[in-house]
Design a protein around this motif. Structure first.
Motif, mmCIF file in Angstrom:
data_model
loop_
_atom_site.group_PDB
_atom_site.id
_atom_site.type_symbol
_atom_site.label_atom_id
_atom_site.label_comp_id
_atom_site.label_asym_id
_atom_site.label_seq_id
_atom_site.Cartn_x
_atom_site.Cartn_y
_atom_site.Cartn_z
ATOM 1 N N LEU A 4 0.829 -1.188 0.000
ATOM 2 C CA LEU A 4 0.000 0.000 0.000
ATOM 3 C C LEU A 4 0.868 1.244 0.000
ATOM 4 O O LEU A 4 1.883 1.305 0.664
ATOM 5 C CB LEU A 4 -0.911 0.024 1.237
ATOM 6 N N VAL A 13 -7.245 4.075 4.935
ATOM 7 C CA VAL A 13 -6.874 2.955 4.086
ATOM 8 C C VAL A 13 -7.668 2.946 2.799
ATOM 9 O O VAL A 13 -7.179 2.577 1.742
ATOM 10 C CB VAL A 13 -7.071 1.624 4.853
ATOM 11 N N ALA A 14 -8.945 3.359 2.885
ATOM 12 C CA ALA A 14 -9.793 3.330 1.693
ATOM 13 C C ALA A 14 -9.264 4.220 0.587
ATOM 14 O O ALA A 14 -9.605 4.057 -0.575
ATOM 15 C CB ALA A 14 -11.222 3.731 2.058
ATOM 16 N N ALA A 36 -7.031 0.641 -3.233
ATOM 17 C CA ALA A 36 -7.178 -0.586 -2.449
ATOM 18 C C ALA A 36 -8.639 -0.924 -2.194
ATOM 19 O O ALA A 36 -8.974 -2.069 -1.889
ATOM 20 C CB ALA A 36 -6.447 -0.459 -1.116
ATOM 21 N N ALA A 37 -9.527 0.059 -2.333
ATOM 22 C CA ALA A 37 -10.946 -0.169 -2.084
ATOM 23 C C ALA A 37 -11.707 -0.547 -3.350
ATOM 24 O O ALA A 37 -12.909 -0.818 -3.282
ATOM 25 C CB ALA A 37 -11.572 1.072 -1.458
ATOM 26 N N ARG A 39 -11.943 -2.681 -7.340
ATOM 27 C CA ARG A 39 -11.888 -4.052 -7.827
ATOM 28 C C ARG A 39 -10.925 -4.175 -9.001
ATOM 29 O O ARG A 39 -10.625 -3.197 -9.674
ATOM 30 C CB ARG A 39 -13.285 -4.532 -8.253
ATOM 31 N N PRO A 46 -12.184 -8.314 -5.593
ATOM 32 C CA PRO A 46 -11.838 -7.235 -4.652
ATOM 33 C C PRO A 46 -10.327 -7.132 -4.461
ATOM 34 O O PRO A 46 -9.658 -8.120 -4.159
ATOM 35 C CB PRO A 46 -12.528 -7.661 -3.357
ATOM 36 N N ARG A 48 -8.859 -5.671 -2.095
ATOM 37 C CA ARG A 48 -8.569 -5.855 -0.681
ATOM 38 C C ARG A 48 -8.131 -7.299 -0.399
ATOM 39 O O ARG A 48 -7.226 -7.536 0.385
ATOM 40 C CB ARG A 48 -9.821 -5.522 0.129
ATOM 41 N N ASN A 49 -8.756 -8.270 -1.084
ATOM 42 C CA ASN A 49 -8.391 -9.671 -0.887
ATOM 43 C C ASN A 49 -6.956 -9.948 -1.314
ATOM 44 O O ASN A 49 -6.255 -10.749 -0.695
ATOM 45 C CB ASN A 49 -9.336 -10.579 -1.670
ATOM 46 N N LEU A 51 -4.462 -8.075 -1.082
ATOM 47 C CA LEU A 51 -3.510 -7.552 -0.108
ATOM 48 C C LEU A 51 -3.369 -8.465 1.100
ATOM 49 O O LEU A 51 -2.484 -8.279 1.921
ATOM 50 C CB LEU A 51 -3.950 -6.149 0.337
ATOM 51 N N HIS A 52 -4.252 -9.466 1.203
ATOM 52 C CA HIS A 52 -4.188 -10.452 2.291
ATOM 53 C C HIS A 52 -4.030 -11.853 1.718
ATOM 54 O O HIS A 52 -4.491 -12.825 2.301
ATOM 55 C CB HIS A 52 -5.456 -10.391 3.144
ATOM 56 N N TYR A 58 -8.483 -15.812 1.157
ATOM 57 C CA TYR A 58 -8.453 -14.809 0.096
ATOM 58 C C TYR A 58 -7.843 -15.349 -1.197
ATOM 59 O O TYR A 58 -7.664 -14.609 -2.156
ATOM 60 C CB TYR A 58 -7.654 -13.580 0.558
#
Length: 281
Positions: A4, A13-14, A36-37, A39, A46, A48-49, A51-52, A58
């Motif tokens: 990020l 974060v959004a 990051a928010a 698609r 997403p 966001r997935n 990033l994890h 995820y």
């Protein structure tokens, strides 16, 4: 957080953008510079997935399904191998009984031949396919972490073991090898035997830590600790084999430890399958 890049100091974060080296957890699309928010523009997954992506929940659904199928095949293989080994022990006892009672041993020899060929060939093939699927590359973490060396070691061992097992247990291939001249057959079978032994031992000692990694990805500490037990059982089996060389009776410990190793492996794969199934749901 890795990957990020805040757009400005103190930004939520959004409102952050993805840094370099992060791929989409579904399709592998380069996500650099995207919010990051939002698609993925390629598959709609997403961001966001992605990033994890270290956590299995995820990961791409196709990859998770491969893990489940691999664990299922590995479990079936372990159960079948334990059953085949137990059957061979029972047939050996029957053979001794037939010799003592002066019975015809022909049916027992036929059964031993079927079990000794079909058991390793079917269970070995099932297990190798299972572990090939279990060590499939997760495209979603390609930009977060490189392939672990354990995955590559296991896959290489699976390829070597598959080639060696075909030469030993597949009747057409094994029969063709026996037709070779002794000057070729003896060195070749020696290499095949060493390759099978080396690849099998490598898999035994590499799959434990790999299962531990899967435990981390699903957040299961028990699975992580279970991964070390096969190495201990394998070490005990090796010690028993060494001792059994000088004491034939002690050599009976070897098949017992092998069966224990197979049964425990089936238990580990059952837990992997159950945990992965929970992620799929």
């Amino acid at each position: 957080m890795y990957g990020l890049e805040p757009t400005k100091p103190g930004a939520p974060v959004a409102e952050t953008t993805v840094g370099s080296g992060v791929l989409c957890a579904r399709c592998g699309y380069e996500l650099r510079g995207l919010s990051a928010a939002s698609r993925c523009p390629e598959c709609g997954g997403p961001i966001r997935n992605s990033l994890h992506a270290e956590m299995l929940e995820y990961a791409p659904p196709e990859y998770v399904k491969k893990l489940w199928r691999g664990a299922l095949l590995a479990q079936i293989s372990a159960i079948g191998a334990a059953a085949a080994t137990s059957a061979m022990i029972a047939l050996l006892v029957l053979l001794i009984w037939a010799a003592i009672t002066d019975r015809d041993p022909a049916p027992i020899f036929i059964a031993m031949g079927v079990v000794s060929v079909a058991g390793p060939l079917v269970c070995g093939a099932t297990g190798l396919v299972g572990w090939w699927l279990l060590t499939a590359r997760d495209a979603g973490v390609g930009g977060v972490r490189k392939d672990r060396w354990l995955r590559r070691v296991i896959r290489a061992s699976v390829a070597v073991a598959a080639a060696c097992w075909l030469c030993v247990w597949a009747p057409p291939v094994a029969g063709g090898l026996m037709d070779l001249p002794p000057g070729v057959y003896i060195p070749l079978t020696t290499v095949i035997g060493l390759g099978m032994l080396g690849s099998t031992l490598t898999m035994v000692f590499a799959t434990g830590p790999y299962v531990g990694q899967l435990g981390k990805r699903v957040g299961d500490d028990h699975l992580e600790s279970m991964g070390t037990m096969p190495m201990k059982l394998a070490g005990g089996t090796g010690l028993a084999m060494f001792v059994g060389l000088g004491a034939p009776l002690l050599g009976l410990i070897v098949p017992a430890l092998l069966i224990a190793l197979m049964v425990y492996h089936a238990m580990v794969m059952r837990r992997v399958k159950w945990l992965v199934y929970g992620v799929m749901m």
